[in-house]
Enzyme design. Structure first.
Site, PDB file in Angstrom:
ATOM      1  CD  GLN A  86      -3.982 -24.098 -19.015  1.00 33.74           C
ATOM      2  OE1 GLN A  86      -3.134 -24.964 -18.851  1.00 33.74           O
ATOM      3  NE2 GLN A  86      -3.792 -23.089 -19.826  1.00 33.74           N
ATOM      4  CG  PHE A  87     -11.050 -22.082 -16.675  1.00 33.78           C
ATOM      5  CD1 PHE A  87     -11.702 -21.240 -17.565  1.00 33.78           C
ATOM      6  CD2 PHE A  87     -10.184 -21.530 -15.739  1.00 33.78           C
ATOM      7  CE1 PHE A  87     -11.501 -19.870 -17.522  1.00 33.78           C
ATOM      8  CE2 PHE A  87      -9.978 -20.167 -15.688  1.00 33.78           C
ATOM      9  CZ  PHE A  87     -10.629 -19.328 -16.579  1.00 33.78           C
ATOM     10  CB  THR A  88      -7.726 -21.301 -20.441  1.00 37.93           C
ATOM     11  OG1 THR A  88      -6.518 -21.996 -20.171  1.00 37.93           O
ATOM     12  CG2 THR A  88      -7.974 -20.228 -19.384  1.00 37.93           C
TER      13      THR A  88
END
Length: 148
Positions: A78-80
């Site tokens: 989850q790059f967010t």
């Protein structure tokens, strides 16, 4: 690296309505990676996650680890987790790791969790995923290797 750990009764991840990972009791890990993360960061997180004692013993105290209860891990990239929301209303993701580097680190992290004796299911790096879970507690812990 940043990891949001949720203690779950069960969790699954799907891509295009196809389930690609599923666990029963254990941890859902949301994993964010930035450029500059290292094997030392992976080792730190694997040690902390594998030895974390947040499952209830016979007295109801959180004294048991994942392995003590034969729990499982669902790891989802989850790059967010590296969103920057300081300016405007649209988050910037420039602090997230470049895809090739982050994908490799994510794979290394999951393999290190397996090498530590954990059963690990995963999503697919870079995919649009749907995650279903039942948070148990709720119990959520955030790890950030910048704050070891």
């Amino acid at each position: 690296m940043r990891v949001v750990l949720q203690r779950v009764s069960h969790a699954s991840v799907s891509i295009d309505n196809e389930q690609v990972g599923k666990i029963n009791q254990g941890y859902l890990l949301l994993v964010g990676i930035k450029d500059g993360d290292t094997k030392d960061d992976i080792d730190y997180l694997v040690r902390k996650i594998s030895n974390l004692r947040i499952f209830a013993d016979e007295d109801g105290k959180t004294n048991l680890s994942l392995q003590s209860i034969n729990g499982e891990i669902l790891s989802v990239s989850q790059f967010t987790l590296y969103a920057d929301t300081k300016k405007g209303n649209r988050p910037s993701f420039t602090k997230a790791g470049k895809p090739d580097f982050a994908s490799d680190m994510y794979d290394q992290f999951n393999q290190a969790l397996r090498n530590a004796g954990n059963h690990v299911e995963t999503g697919r790096f870079g995919a649009d995923m749907q995650v279903d879970l039942q948070n148990d507690g709720p119990f959520t812990i955030i790890f950030d290797t910048e704050n070891k």
